[in-house]
Scaffold this active site. Structure first.
Site, short mmCIF file in Angstrom:
data_model
loop_
_atom_site.label_atom_id
_atom_site.label_comp_id
_atom_site.label_asym_id
_atom_site.label_seq_id
_atom_site.Cartn_x
_atom_site.Cartn_y
_atom_site.Cartn_z
N LYS A 154 45.60 56.78 38.77
CA LYS A 154 45.09 56.23 40.19
C LYS A 154 46.16 55.31 40.54
O LYS A 154 46.93 54.79 40.01
CB LYS A 154 43.82 55.35 40.11
CG LYS A 154 43.32 54.52 40.93
CD LYS A 154 42.18 53.43 40.75
CE LYS A 154 41.93 52.36 41.64
NZ LYS A 154 41.07 51.58 41.26
N GLU A 199 35.70 39.73 43.98
CA GLU A 199 35.77 40.44 42.39
C GLU A 199 36.52 39.36 41.46
O GLU A 199 37.42 38.65 41.79
CB GLU A 199 37.09 41.58 42.51
CG GLU A 199 37.53 42.13 41.33
CD GLU A 199 38.10 43.66 41.44
OE1 GLU A 199 38.42 43.83 40.28
OE2 GLU A 199 38.69 43.97 42.66
#
Length: 396
Positions: A154, A199
């Site tokens: 990723k 987050e």
């Protein structure tokens, strides 16, 4: 480390709004009403020396169990980057239990009560791309192809935009708007960096450690039934599940050596904020002794695959080669620490970096790229993510 510095913490009877303490020129880190606002600068210290500096302050805590003097700051995206934290002269703290206190360093005479209402104004704004859209789409394609070729699992590709105003942007007003819309996010204002990150990178409270990585995103619509359908599709998406699994596994594997116990969610949940929905998984553990500080864990974790990629070094090499701009503090971490090594740090997302004259702000948004990523869909995701700060800044 002897500092010769003294600090005093006393109860605060007045229920101040932390946004109104920080105002345009102070410091803020808060979530769900709990956190800190600071004014004035007692010191600026290197991030890796901050805990020791704070621990050496002679602290008279007349409340009991407070954090005392704290340091706040932001570390840039690139791992190991240098960063200084600011130790405010005066800090107003609010606990999740409703307690309120004020910590003063030395003989500081700093007014925490002097907030005035932000003055409404009608400004003209323009928005320009920091890199051309075609360049961004090409970078996404390059990352996708690298994943397909087995070079990495990723990579996160981002793009910047700049908002320019004919009046200085009113930071105090922006902070109030972020509170109204993103109260459950980690909201911050530190040295021209303002934002509302959903987050949690890492938090340490004594020997307890928490992290809550997010990866995998879909939009919100304002229609609860449609949002539920989009959330279900997000949870069923193999592309997004892969993106999320990479993030939580890296956090787990990084924290495990520091922990005597670590647990994490077996399946991601939906984390919904005003403009987007994410897949999120909480990790919760007990730290081994000698207990690492929150700064140690920030250094070990940052940047996570949620903002960089995996393997980290390969992803960062790709990012720096194809994105076409320097991220700076975007994608790094922002937060605070105290002299005991406690603290809370969020991933530096949904943020704006103001120019020195306050008339422009750089916003950055990105997304995780895996083998099934489509460039135009990733472009749409960045557009949704930009709305968090655009809606707080742009007031024609």
């Amino acid at each position: 480390m002897a500092t010769g510095v003294r600090a005093l913490t006393v109860p605060l009877d007045t229920d101040l709004d932390l946004n109104d303490v920080a105002r345009a020129d102070g410091y803020l880190f808060v979530r769900d009403g709990a956190g800190f606002a600071g004014r004035g600068v007692a010191a600026r210290v290197p991030m890796d020396e901050a805990v020791a500096y704070l621990a050496a302050i002679d602290h008279d805590d007349r409340v009991g169990g407070t954090n005392g003097p704290i340091a706040l700051g932001a570390v840039p995206f690139l791992p190991g980057a240098a960063a200084d934290l600011v130790v405010p002269q005066v800090v107003v703290g609010k606990g999740a239990d409703g307690r309120r206190w004020i910590t003063t360093i030395g003989d500081a005479d700093v007014d925490v009560f002097g907030a005035t209402e932000p003055t409404p104004s009608a400004a003209e704004y323009s928005i320009t791309a920091g890199v051309e859209v075609d360049h961004y789409l090409g970078a996404v394609a390059a990352a996708r192809d690298a994943v397909r070729a087995g070079e990495m699992d990723k990579a996160v590709i981002a793009r910047p935009i700049t908002v320019t105003s004919d009046h200085p942007i009113d930071v105090h007003a922006v902070l109030r708007r972020l509170k109204a819309t993103f109260g459950s996010s980690h909201r911050f204002s530190i040295d021209g960096l303002i934002g509302a990150s959903p987050e949690l990178l890492v938090a340490v409270n004594g020997n307890e450690v928490t992290s809550f990585p997010l990866a995998g995103t879909t939009r919100t619509t304002g229609d609860p039934d449609l949002d539920d359908q989009l959330a279900a599709a997000l949870q069923a998406s193999e592309k997004n599940q892969i993106e999320h699994r990479v993030a939580i596994e890296m956090v787990r594997d990084t924290l495990l050596p520091f922990c005597s116990y670590l647990d994490w969610s077996p399946e991601p949940s939906i984390v919904k904020v005003a403009n987007v929905q994410h897949l999120g998984s909480q990790a919760l553990g007990m730290l081994s002794r000698p207990t690492p500080t929150v700064i140690d864990l920030v250094r070990a974790l940052q940047p996570t695959p949620a903002v960089g990629g995996y393997p980290r070094e390969r992803a960062i090499d790709l990012i720096t080669a194809v994105e076409g701009f320097e991220r700076g503090r975007y994608g790094g971490a922002v937060g605070w620490c105290d002299g005991a090594g406690n603290g809370c740090w969020a991933v530096t997302l949904r943020c704006a970096e103001l120019s020195d004259d306050g008339r422009s702000a750089r916003l950055v948004a990105g997304g995780g790229i895996v083998a099934d990523s489509e460039p135009l869909a990733e472009l749409a995701e960045t557009q949704a993510k930009f709305q968090a700060m655009l809606s707080a800044i742009v007031r024609p």
